[in-house]
Design an enzyme around this catalytic site. Structure first.
Site, PDB file in Angstrom:
ATOM      1  N   HIS A  38       0.810  -1.216   0.000  1.00 38.31           N
ATOM      2  CA  HIS A  38       0.000   0.000   0.000  1.00 38.31           C
ATOM      3  C   HIS A  38       0.848   1.274   0.000  1.00 38.31           C
ATOM      4  O   HIS A  38       0.313   2.366  -0.132  1.00 38.31           O
ATOM      5  CB  HIS A  38      -0.976   0.008   1.188  1.00 38.31           C
ATOM      6  N   ASP A  86      -0.261  -7.703   1.580  1.00 41.99           N
ATOM      7  CA  ASP A  86       0.244  -6.330   1.530  1.00 41.99           C
ATOM      8  C   ASP A  86       1.777  -6.340   1.551  1.00 41.99           C
ATOM      9  O   ASP A  86       2.412  -5.960   2.534  1.00 41.99           O
ATOM     10  CB  ASP A  86      -0.318  -5.535   2.717  1.00 41.99           C
ATOM     11  N   SER A 183       5.193   1.419   7.853  1.00 42.04           N
ATOM     12  CA  SER A 183       4.786   0.420   6.860  1.00 42.04           C
ATOM     13  C   SER A 183       5.960  -0.008   5.992  1.00 42.04           C
ATOM     14  O   SER A 183       6.772   0.819   5.572  1.00 42.04           O
ATOM     15  CB  SER A 183       3.688   0.981   5.971  1.00 42.04           C
TER      16      SER A 183
END
Length: 204
Positions: A38, A86, A183
Site C-alpha cells: 500500500h 500487503d 509500513s
C-alpha cells in the site's frame, strides 16, 4: 545507531499509514527491498536509502540508489480492501549495494522455520514512523519489541477477512508498537546464536 542492518527506506514510504504484519516467505531474492504494497510508488522511479540511522542527514554509512518503477513487484493477490498480501519488492539493479557493517543481506526463514507461526516469540519492529498517534515521524531509526500473539486473538479485533494464515500480529499493550510511517518495515525474531530472522513486513 546502526543496530539494525536489515532496514532500508523508500522515500515515498515515509508518510504512510501503518499493526498487522505479513509473513515473509520469499526465499530466493536478488538484491531487493521489501515494502508494504500500500506504500505509494513514484511513477518514474523510487529513491532507496540503506545503511541509514538518521534519514534527515547524509551519513557516511548510507548507500542511496534509484530504482525505476518497472522494478517494483506488487504481490499478485494484494487486496486493497482488507490489505491481504500487503507486500511488494523493489529490485535494485543499477548499482549493486556494497555489504558493510551497516548494510547486510536479511536472513529469511528457511526449512521448518518458514512454517512457524512465531506465537510467543518476541518480535522486533523497526522504522522511522510516527512516535505517537498524531505525532511527528522520527528522523532516527526506532526499535520496539512486542510479543507475537495468536491469529485468533488478533482476528477478534480485526476480523477473519483481515487476519489470515499469512498474517502475524503483535501485542501493543501500553501503546507500544508500529505506527504511521513504519509500513514496509522489518519484523524480526531472534534465533540461535543471536541471529535475527526477518519474518514479516509491517502493514498496519
Amino acid at each position: 545507531p546502526h543496530s539494525v542492518v536489515a532496514q532500508s527506506l523508500t522515500k515515498e514510504q515515509s508518510s504512510q499509514v501503518c499493526k498487522k504484519i505479513h509473513k515473509n516467505r520469499k526465499k530466493n531474492l536478488k538484491i531487493s527491498h521489501f515494502l508494504a504494497a500500500h506504500c505509494p510508488i513514484n511513477t518514474q522511479s523510487t529513491n532507496i536509502i540503506t545503511g541509514a540511522h538518521n534519514i534527515n542527514q547524509i551519513e557516511a554509512s548510507q548507500q542511496r540508489r534509484t530504482a525505476p518503477s518497472a522494478n517494483y513487484r506488487l504481490h499478485p493477490n494484494y487486496n486493497t480492501q482488507n490489505l491481504n498480501n500487503d507486500i511488494a519488492t523493489i529490485q535494485i539493479t543499477a548499482a549493486p549495494l556494497v555489504f558493510t557493517p551497516q548494510v547486510q543481506a536479511v536472513r529469511l526463514p528457511r526449512g521448518a522455520l518458514a512454517s512457524e507461526d512465531f506465537v510467543g516469540d518476541r518480535g522486533r519492529s523497526t522504522g522511522w514512523g510516527r512516535v505517537a498517534d498524531g505525532g511527528t515521524t522520527s528522523s532516527v531509526l526506532r526499535v520496539v519489541d512486542n510479543d507475537i500473539i495468536t491469529n485468533a486473538a488478533c482476528a477478534a479485533v480485526f476480523g477473519t477477512t483481515v487476519v489470515n494464515a499469512d498474517v502475524i500480529c503483535i501485542e501493543t499493550a501500553g501503546g507500544r508498537g508500529t505506527c504511521q510511517g513504519d509500513s514496509g518495515g522489518v519484523l524480526s525474531v531472534e534465533r540461535a546464536g543471536g541471529a535475527r530472522v526477518q519474518v514479516g513486513v509491517t502493514s498496519f
